[in-house]
Design a protein around this motif. Structure first.
Motif, PDB file in Angstrom:
ATOM      1  N   ASP A 134      37.884  38.302  36.934  1.00  0.00           N
ATOM      2  CA  ASP A 134      37.952  39.319  35.886  1.00  0.00           C
ATOM      3  C   ASP A 134      37.401  40.649  36.377  1.00  0.00           C
ATOM      4  OD1 ASP A 134      39.084  37.598  34.043  1.00  0.00           O
ATOM      5  OD2 ASP A 134      37.152  36.998  33.202  1.00  0.00           O
ATOM      6  N   TYR A 135      36.272  40.610  37.113  1.00  0.00           N
ATOM      7  CA  TYR A 135      35.681  41.844  37.638  1.00  0.00           C
ATOM      8  C   TYR A 135      36.651  42.557  38.578  1.00  0.00           C
ATOM      9  CZ  TYR A 135      31.261  39.615  36.201  1.00  0.00           C
ATOM     10  OH  TYR A 135      30.250  39.001  35.505  1.00  0.00           O
ATOM     11  N   ILE A 136      37.316  41.784  39.447  1.00  0.00           N
ATOM     12  CA  ILE A 136      38.238  42.369  40.418  1.00  0.00           C
ATOM     13  C   ILE A 136      39.499  42.885  39.730  1.00  0.00           C
ATOM     14  CG2 ILE A 136      39.757  41.828  42.374  1.00  0.00           C
ATOM     15  CD1 ILE A 136      37.501  40.083  43.481  1.00  0.00           C
ATOM     16  N   ARG A 137      40.017  42.128  38.796  1.00  0.00           N
ATOM     17  CA  ARG A 137      41.226  42.545  38.076  1.00  0.00           C
ATOM     18  C   ARG A 137      41.008  43.881  37.369  1.00  0.00           C
ATOM     19  NH1 ARG A 137      41.296  38.873  34.528  1.00  0.00           N
ATOM     20  NH2 ARG A 137      42.576  37.317  35.591  1.00  0.00           N
ATOM     21  N   GLU A 138      39.794  44.119  36.904  1.00  0.00           N
ATOM     22  CA  GLU A 138      39.503  45.309  36.109  1.00  0.00           C
ATOM     23  C   GLU A 138      39.030  46.492  36.955  1.00  0.00           C
ATOM     24  OE1 GLU A 138      36.565  43.699  33.541  1.00  0.00           O
ATOM     25  OE2 GLU A 138      37.990  42.441  32.422  1.00  0.00           O
ATOM     26  N   CYS A 192      41.537  40.096  45.733  1.00  0.00           N
ATOM     27  CA  CYS A 192      41.993  41.481  45.928  1.00  0.00           C
ATOM     28  C   CYS A 192      43.486  41.525  46.213  1.00  0.00           C
ATOM     29  CB  CYS A 192      41.217  42.140  47.073  1.00  0.00           C
ATOM     30  SG  CYS A 192      39.534  42.641  46.647  1.00  0.00           S
ATOM     31  N   GLU A 193      43.960  40.605  47.030  1.00  0.00           N
ATOM     32  CA  GLU A 193      45.396  40.573  47.343  1.00  0.00           C
ATOM     33  C   GLU A 193      46.207  40.141  46.129  1.00  0.00           C
ATOM     34  OE1 GLU A 193      46.078  38.344  50.922  1.00  0.00           O
ATOM     35  OE2 GLU A 193      45.546  40.111  52.115  1.00  0.00           O
ATOM     36  N   LYS A 194      45.699  39.189  45.388  1.00  0.00           N
ATOM     37  CA  LYS A 194      46.407  38.714  44.199  1.00  0.00           C
ATOM     38  C   LYS A 194      46.615  39.832  43.188  1.00  0.00           C
ATOM     39  CE  LYS A 194      45.988  35.411  40.361  1.00  0.00           C
ATOM     40  NZ  LYS A 194      45.160  34.304  39.791  1.00  0.00           N
TER      41      LYS A 194
END
Length: 297
Positions: free
Chosen positions: A124-128, A148-150
């Protein structure tokens, strides 16, 4: 959306500044300056926030006196604290910094370092976030690269000697990041060479933006086959180099996110790291975008 997610352990720095020399065993020296600040991996996050970026820090602190002081210091810089865990069972890492004009040394207590992220919340942190900044070692511990790649996020990495000094074990992480910011000693150790320019060539084959800090000689990077250099910024005084590398990194990430060209970004990073030596500790109220920008070479 958050501009930058910083994933890092942080500590409470107890800084004894203005020492004439580091005392020998059995001796005592009095310092001219004393302060307590948040430090470690929080420096880059705090620097980016002071420059005006929207920054979230993912870390863990103990619910102890040192953790409370560090958390309050970080909060005042404008960092988003929603991913900071205040853990009653954890002991906050602490570093005593003995600083002279020439250099500094540390006596550190690791506290409850190690695993500090909730893997369930990491995605969630990375998606945002637009961009993720962390250290090489955490890419082995957590699925940061994969996430990060996703989600199509750019990644920058720093290193520490306790992560690794072997290129082979860091090659996968470097090949997935956009920016890698070792100092000269770390770069040469990773590339297994005593020649910093050779180290730059070797590491640049793995990562598009390898930026090597050279201390008093400035910094150097290579992008699209071209070498760029920046001189060290002129500063009115030198008090303490604690956090200068972290603030160089903050400056480079900031320029990258602004879409600046490589030379402008490298020059700004050099000024950012330069301003950090004019006060004690990693961050100070004088560290602002305006004060970084007005430095010259």
């Amino acid at each position: 959306m958050t501009d930058v997610l910083c994933v890092a352990e942080c500590c409470c720095d107890i800084i004894f500044g203005g020492l004439d020399r580091v005392p020998a065993p059995g001796e005592e020296e009095y310092c001219r300056e004393f302060c307590v600040k948040a430090g470690g991996g929080a420096n880059t996050a705090m620097g980016l926030a002071r420059l005006g970026a929207d920054v979230k820090l993912a870390t863990r602190l103990g619910q102890d006196a040192m953790g409370g002081m560090a958390a309050e210091f970080i909060r005042k810089t404008g960092v988003d604290m929603s991913a900071v865990r205040m853990d009653a069972s954890a002991v906050t890492p602490v570093s005593a910094v003995l600083s002279t004009r020439e250099d500094r040394c540390f006596a550190s207590y690791g506290g409850d370092g190690g695993d500090f992220l909730d893997p369930a919340g990491l995605e969630d942190y990375i998606r945002e976030s637009r961009h993720v900044h962390t250290y090489v070692g955490y890419c082995r511990r957590y699925p940061i690269i994969e996430l990060c790649e996703k989600h199509g996020k750019t990644l920058s990495l720093d290193t520490s000697f306790y992560d690794s000094t072997q290129l082979e074990s860091t090659r996968d992480a470097l090949s997935h990041c956009r920016i890698f910011t070792p100092n000269e000693t770390e770069a040469c150790a990773l590339a297994q060479t005593g020649d910093v320019m050779k180290a730059l060539d070797i590491l640049s084959a793995e990562c598009p933006h390898v930026v090597i800090t050279l201390g008093g000689a400035g910094s150097v990077t290579k992008a699209e086959g071209r070498v760029y250099r920046a001189l060290p910024a002129r500063v009115p005084c030198v008090k303490d180099s604690t956090g200068a590398g972290d603030l160089f990194c903050a400056g480079y990430i900031y320029g990258f996110l602004q879409g600046w060209d490589v030379q402008k970004t490298l020059d700004f990073a050099s000024k950012s790291g330069g301003l950090a030596v004019t006060y004690y500790g990693g961050i100070d109220e004088s560290y602002t975008f305006e004060n970084v920008s007005r430095l010259t070479f």
